[in-house]
Each structure stands twice: as structure tokens, then as C-alpha cells.
Design an enzyme around this catalytic site. Sequence first.
Site, PDB file in Angstrom:
ATOM      1  CE  LYS A  34      84.926  81.252  60.896  1.00 50.39           C
ATOM      2  NZ  LYS A  34      83.683  81.960  61.232  1.00 50.39           N
ATOM      3  CE1 TYR A 248      77.448  47.775  61.793  1.00 52.65           C
ATOM      4  CE2 TYR A 248      78.518  49.592  60.647  1.00 52.65           C
ATOM      5  CZ  TYR A 248      78.507  48.645  61.654  1.00 52.65           C
ATOM      6  OH  TYR A 248      79.561  48.565  62.532  1.00 52.65           O
TER       7      TYR A 248
END
Length: 357
Positions: A34, A248
Amino acid sequence: MLARAVAHVSASALQHNLHALSRRAGVPLLLPVKADAYGHGLEVVSRVAAAHPDVWGLAVATPQEAVNLAALNLGKPVLLLTPPAPEEVGPLADLGVRLPVSTLQDAQQLPAHARAHLKVDTGMNRLGARPAEAVSIGQYLAGRGLLEGAYTHFASADEPDLAFARHQLELFQRVLEHLPPLLAHAASGGGLVSFGPLPGMALARPGLASYGFLPAHLRPLVPLKPVMTLRARVNFIHDVYAGESVSYNNLWTAPHDVRVAVLGMGYADGYPRNATLKASVLIGGRSGQPQRRPVLGRICMDQMMVDISGLDVQVGDWAELWGAGEITVSDVAAWGDTIEYEVLTGLGQRVERHLAP
């Protein structure tokens, strides 16, 4: 177009882990693939696993995953672990997908050609029928000739204290006593390694362990190999001068002149932004062994910056972000204040998956 980041999936490491885990459990495996095989690539992993003699079948979490996996025609059973919508039941059964059943209504909706795995809730309180209800549902399915398996899910079998897991196992085994012989499975990776062979179980269901990771207290019991090595390409190189900041929010300022490489990997690709000011990579193997170098400043959406001062690095070279060596997924998860599951399953589709030996 050239890949900016590549996840190399080692077939040999996966095969090693599957064999070691099956040997520990004493039964074949139902391998969870999965979430894009825990980020490793559904098709890449499933083709290797389906050819492995210790793998009985493959398990997924969503109907679409089941459809995609069935379309590969790998010759191994596919089990859906979570409930489909009523309108999905018929098409999934037509594909041969094994279907989960948690209620009598689920059981009654199954077509005559379906094969079911009864989900028993023994304490996880997520999905499944409580033990008393599970017996009657299982007997109904058996009466229709649809019952192939039954399963439960441990809530804490990866912890040192196994008292609750033992309680769950006892509840599940009591349900099995009232059902005909079937494919019973309970153990995830932690439960499989903690308990070894479990009475009455025909399969084991190791997830993250199959891809190379166990809690620290279990690692000595079954040595595993990380299956994925993640690399990112150097897209740009430049100099940052003393007193200048990188990325940043000006979180990092150069104490002296620094040579910087920009890698094509960021949080949009699944690298945790919370690893800012903690992460490092392996880079600079042109003239010797790669060196561990820090990631500078804020990790960006698409990029991260690395100190390569003194290294022979050129645009187009590769840096290793995690693998089986000095830096692992466990390290990255710790830097990002999360767990290996989240790091691996969060790996984005811009990262190409390549099968390696």
C-alpha cells in the site's frame, strides 16, 4: 528530461528481508504494498515480491491500489485491507481481489464468486467485527463458501511490553476456533519479530520491516537491509560569501566564504521541511569517498542547499540523501521529528523509482 531525484530500490535487499522475515515467522508472507509500496514504487516492488517463493500474496489499502495491482497480472493474490464502497465490490471481485469483511451486511453483499478475509477487531478499534460478531459473520461466509482468510491488527506489538498484543492474539485465536481452517494472519513486522511463529497463523504481514526498518530493540533479532537509496542531482553551484545568508528567513549565515551546491529535492518531493538546520547528505565522491556535509538554511519546496567547500563537485553530480550507509531514513525521520513511515510514504512522484540489483 533528466531526473532531479531518484530512489534506487534494491532487489537483493528486498529479497533478503522477505526471506529473513518469512523464516522468522515460519509461514509465507502477505506483503503490504500500500501507499506506493511504502514509497518504494508499487510496480517496482510488486514485481520483485511476486517472484519471491516466500510471498503468498500482496496487500493494499484502497480499491484503486487493488485495481492497479491486479492489472499487473503478477500471479499472486491481492488482498484489499480496508472496506470498499458497495458499488466497488462487484468489479473488485471480478478482478479476483480478496475482499475484507467486517459486518454481516458486507458479507451479504458479496457475489458468489468473491473470496473474503474476515477482519476481526481485537482492540485496535479501527476496523473489523468484534470477536463475538466475527464468529457469526465468519460462519455465514463459510456457509456460502466465500471465506478464505481472517485477520486482525496488533496495536502495540512493536513495543517491548507485549501484554496487550498477547491479549489481542488470544481473542483472535478464540474466534478461529469456531471457524473452519483458513488463512489467518495477524503479525505485522513488529509482531512477527517479537513473537516468531504464532499458533494458528498461516501468513504474516510485515510492512515497514520488509523495507528494512524495525524498532531499535528488535533489530538484533532479524538483521534487515534498507531497500531504498535516495539520491538528488546537483543543479547549480555558486559561492556564498562571509556574512551572507542562505534560503528563506535568513536562518543560516555564512561564517566564512562557502561553496554551495543546490540539490533538486525539497519538501514537495517528500524531504521533511522540519529537518532544516539538522539535515546532512553524502556528496563529493569524484575523487574519493563521499563526505557528510550539512544542508544550509531552510529546506525549500523544490531544492536544498549543501556546503561543498573543498570538494570536487560539478553540476550533474549526485548526493545521497539516505540509504544503507552512514545516513539512513531513520536519521532523516529523527531530523524531521517524524517516523520512517511518514518519510518513505511521503516521497513524491517527481522522484523516479529505479530497480537496482
